[in-house]
Design a protein around this motif. Sequence first.
Motif, PDB file in Angstrom:
ATOM      1  N   LEU A  82      36.907  18.140  25.760  1.00  0.00           N
ATOM      2  CA  LEU A  82      37.935  17.719  25.055  1.00  0.00           C
ATOM      3  C   LEU A  82      37.479  16.449  23.916  1.00  0.00           C
ATOM      4  CD1 LEU A  82      40.666  18.711  26.901  1.00  0.00           C
ATOM      5  CD2 LEU A  82      40.083  20.336  25.082  1.00  0.00           C
ATOM      6  N   ALA A  83      36.589  16.204  24.981  1.00  0.00           N
ATOM      7  CA  ALA A  83      36.541  14.718  24.038  1.00  0.00           C
ATOM      8  C   ALA A  83      35.295  15.043  22.779  1.00  0.00           C
ATOM      9  CB  ALA A  83      36.104  13.500  24.836  1.00  0.00           C
ATOM     10  N   ASP A  84      34.296  15.121  23.269  1.00  0.00           N
ATOM     11  CA  ASP A  84      32.786  14.705  22.365  1.00  0.00           C
ATOM     12  C   ASP A  84      32.070  16.100  22.470  1.00  0.00           C
ATOM     13  OD1 ASP A  84      31.748  14.544  24.723  1.00  0.00           O
ATOM     14  OD2 ASP A  84      31.538  12.473  23.484  1.00  0.00           O
ATOM     15  N   ARG A  85      32.146  17.158  23.423  1.00  0.00           N
ATOM     16  CA  ARG A  85      31.221  18.283  23.505  1.00  0.00           C
ATOM     17  C   ARG A  85      31.697  19.658  23.550  1.00  0.00           C
ATOM     18  NH1 ARG A  85      28.199  17.043  29.071  1.00  0.00           N
ATOM     19  NH2 ARG A  85      28.171  14.093  28.575  1.00  0.00           N
ATOM     20  N   TYR A  86      30.956  21.004  23.491  1.00  0.00           N
ATOM     21  CA  TYR A  86      31.914  21.479  22.901  1.00  0.00           C
ATOM     22  C   TYR A  86      31.954  22.896  23.842  1.00  0.00           C
ATOM     23  CZ  TYR A  86      31.936  20.953  17.873  1.00  0.00           C
ATOM     24  OH  TYR A  86      31.555  20.727  16.808  1.00  0.00           O
ATOM     25  N   SER A  87      30.696  22.437  24.971  1.00  0.00           N
ATOM     26  CA  SER A  87      31.005  23.254  26.702  1.00  0.00           C
ATOM     27  C   SER A  87      29.510  22.625  26.921  1.00  0.00           C
ATOM     28  CB  SER A  87      29.564  24.529  26.616  1.00  0.00           C
ATOM     29  OG  SER A  87      28.420  24.163  25.338  1.00  0.00           O
ATOM     30  N   VAL A  88      30.299  22.518  28.345  1.00  0.00           N
ATOM     31  CA  VAL A  88      29.804  21.729  29.343  1.00  0.00           C
ATOM     32  C   VAL A  88      28.968  23.114  30.862  1.00  0.00           C
ATOM     33  CG1 VAL A  88      29.289  20.608  31.843  1.00  0.00           C
ATOM     34  CG2 VAL A  88      30.239  19.735  29.536  1.00  0.00           C
ATOM     35  N   ILE A  89      27.313  22.606  30.951  1.00  0.00           N
ATOM     36  CA  ILE A  89      27.511  23.968  32.553  1.00  0.00           C
ATOM     37  C   ILE A  89      26.798  23.078  33.551  1.00  0.00           C
ATOM     38  CG2 ILE A  89      25.872  25.830  33.387  1.00  0.00           C
ATOM     39  CD1 ILE A  89      25.281  26.669  30.595  1.00  0.00           C
ATOM     40  N   VAL A  90      27.806  22.793  35.008  1.00  0.00           N
ATOM     41  CA  VAL A  90      27.551  22.123  36.334  1.00  0.00           C
ATOM     42  C   VAL A  90      26.835  23.203  37.708  1.00  0.00           C
ATOM     43  CG1 VAL A  90      28.548  21.230  38.068  1.00  0.00           C
ATOM     44  CG2 VAL A  90      29.248  20.660  35.770  1.00  0.00           C
ATOM     45  N   GLY A  91      25.695  22.954  36.930  1.00  0.00           N
ATOM     46  CA  GLY A  91      24.893  23.537  38.171  1.00  0.00           C
ATOM     47  C   GLY A  91      24.923  23.489  39.597  1.00  0.00           C
ATOM     48  N   GLY A 110      34.778  24.660  47.698  1.00  0.00           N
ATOM     49  CA  GLY A 110      34.290  25.630  47.525  1.00  0.00           C
ATOM     50  C   GLY A 110      33.523  26.171  46.657  1.00  0.00           C
ATOM     51  N   ILE A 111      33.948  25.208  45.042  1.00  0.00           N
ATOM     52  CA  ILE A 111      33.074  25.599  44.008  1.00  0.00           C
ATOM     53  C   ILE A 111      32.301  24.688  43.743  1.00  0.00           C
ATOM     54  CG2 ILE A 111      33.549  26.019  41.262  1.00  0.00           C
ATOM     55  CD1 ILE A 111      35.641  27.719  43.082  1.00  0.00           C
ATOM     56  N   ARG A 112      30.871  25.999  43.685  1.00  0.00           N
ATOM     57  CA  ARG A 112      29.786  24.992  43.399  1.00  0.00           C
ATOM     58  C   ARG A 112      28.782  24.943  42.103  1.00  0.00           C
ATOM     59  NH1 ARG A 112      25.965  25.280  47.744  1.00  0.00           N
ATOM     60  NH2 ARG A 112      24.709  24.507  47.148  1.00  0.00           N
ATOM     61  N   SER A 113      29.802  26.339  40.750  1.00  0.00           N
ATOM     62  CA  SER A 113      29.441  26.307  39.608  1.00  0.00           C
ATOM     63  C   SER A 113      30.490  26.021  38.680  1.00  0.00           C
ATOM     64  CB  SER A 113      28.256  27.755  39.632  1.00  0.00           C
ATOM     65  OG  SER A 113      26.900  27.565  40.453  1.00  0.00           O
ATOM     66  N   LEU A 114      30.454  25.540  37.524  1.00  0.00           N
ATOM     67  CA  LEU A 114      31.113  25.711  36.240  1.00  0.00           C
ATOM     68  C   LEU A 114      30.579  25.776  34.846  1.00  0.00           C
ATOM     69  CD1 LEU A 114      34.651  25.068  35.338  1.00  0.00           C
ATOM     70  CD2 LEU A 114      33.348  22.358  34.950  1.00  0.00           C
ATOM     71  N   LEU A 115      31.446  26.496  34.441  1.00  0.00           N
ATOM     72  CA  LEU A 115      31.077  26.722  33.142  1.00  0.00           C
ATOM     73  C   LEU A 115      32.628  26.536  31.257  1.00  0.00           C
ATOM     74  CD1 LEU A 115      29.042  27.396  30.393  1.00  0.00           C
ATOM     75  CD2 LEU A 115      30.050  29.373  30.573  1.00  0.00           C
ATOM     76  N   SER A 116      32.311  24.937  31.356  1.00  0.00           N
ATOM     77  CA  SER A 116      33.597  24.867  30.429  1.00  0.00           C
ATOM     78  C   SER A 116      33.081  24.394  29.285  1.00  0.00           C
ATOM     79  CB  SER A 116      34.004  23.019  30.996  1.00  0.00           C
ATOM     80  OG  SER A 116      35.047  23.342  30.274  1.00  0.00           O
ATOM     81  N   VAL A 117      33.544  25.211  28.299  1.00  0.00           N
ATOM     82  CA  VAL A 117      33.871  26.173  27.010  1.00  0.00           C
ATOM     83  C   VAL A 117      35.004  25.280  25.836  1.00  0.00           C
ATOM     84  CG1 VAL A 117      33.345  27.327  25.335  1.00  0.00           C
ATOM     85  CG2 VAL A 117      32.676  28.078  27.304  1.00  0.00           C
TER      86      VAL A 117
END
Length: 225
Positions: A82-91, A110-117
């Motif tokens: 929200l601040a300064d990126r268009y997306s993030v992937i957490v492996g 229990g969550i290992r992966s994330l994709l935020s856009v």
Amino acid sequence: MDNDFLEDFAQMALDLHGEESVHETVDRVLQYALKAVHCGYAGVVFVHNGQRIETAAATDSLVADLEAIQVECGEGPDIDVLADRYSVIVGDTRTETRWPRWAHAVSQAGIRSLLSVRMYTSSSTVGTLNLYDEQPNRFDVADQEVAHVLARHAAVALASAREEEHLWQAIDSRKRIGQAQGILMERYNIDEERAFAVLMRYSQSRNMKLRAVAEKLVSTRDLPH
């Protein structure tokens, strides 16, 4: 991209822009997100006034808990997107070092992966589309590109739905006020301008919105005491 994939996205665009409310649009976004990226969970976060974030919808109650972790920790991929990126992937949240407190709490859930856009239009940021999975390294660049397309369509559709809802709310409010004026005009034999002045006086003296005063009068045939 194969023809089936392109047809699915074309249909998605039509469906999203055809929804009549913010709630229906968000639900449809999540349906397509799960289908397009094949992940375990999905959620949409709205941003208000550029600061406060709110989970607007989720495919599972767990997602709202995951979003709350970012607020509690004061750090996380959503906040950065929200601040300064268009997306993030957490492996893998177990080895993630950019947001250590957030990553630890999410991995414990229990969550290992994330994709935020980011969901944004040319004039504003609507919020973020967040995809989660219990497997590490679930998302890649191809998933990121798909999520970007979905998020852009979703942002435009949501912005349009918001505007339409506000428009209908304004129309409905004006209709209620007109009905209340009509009641006062008939009851006290006064003109439209004086009836409106009465509603305004009650609104100010009772510290109530004008629409609320009008709704009270229309539903009970009496002004607030």
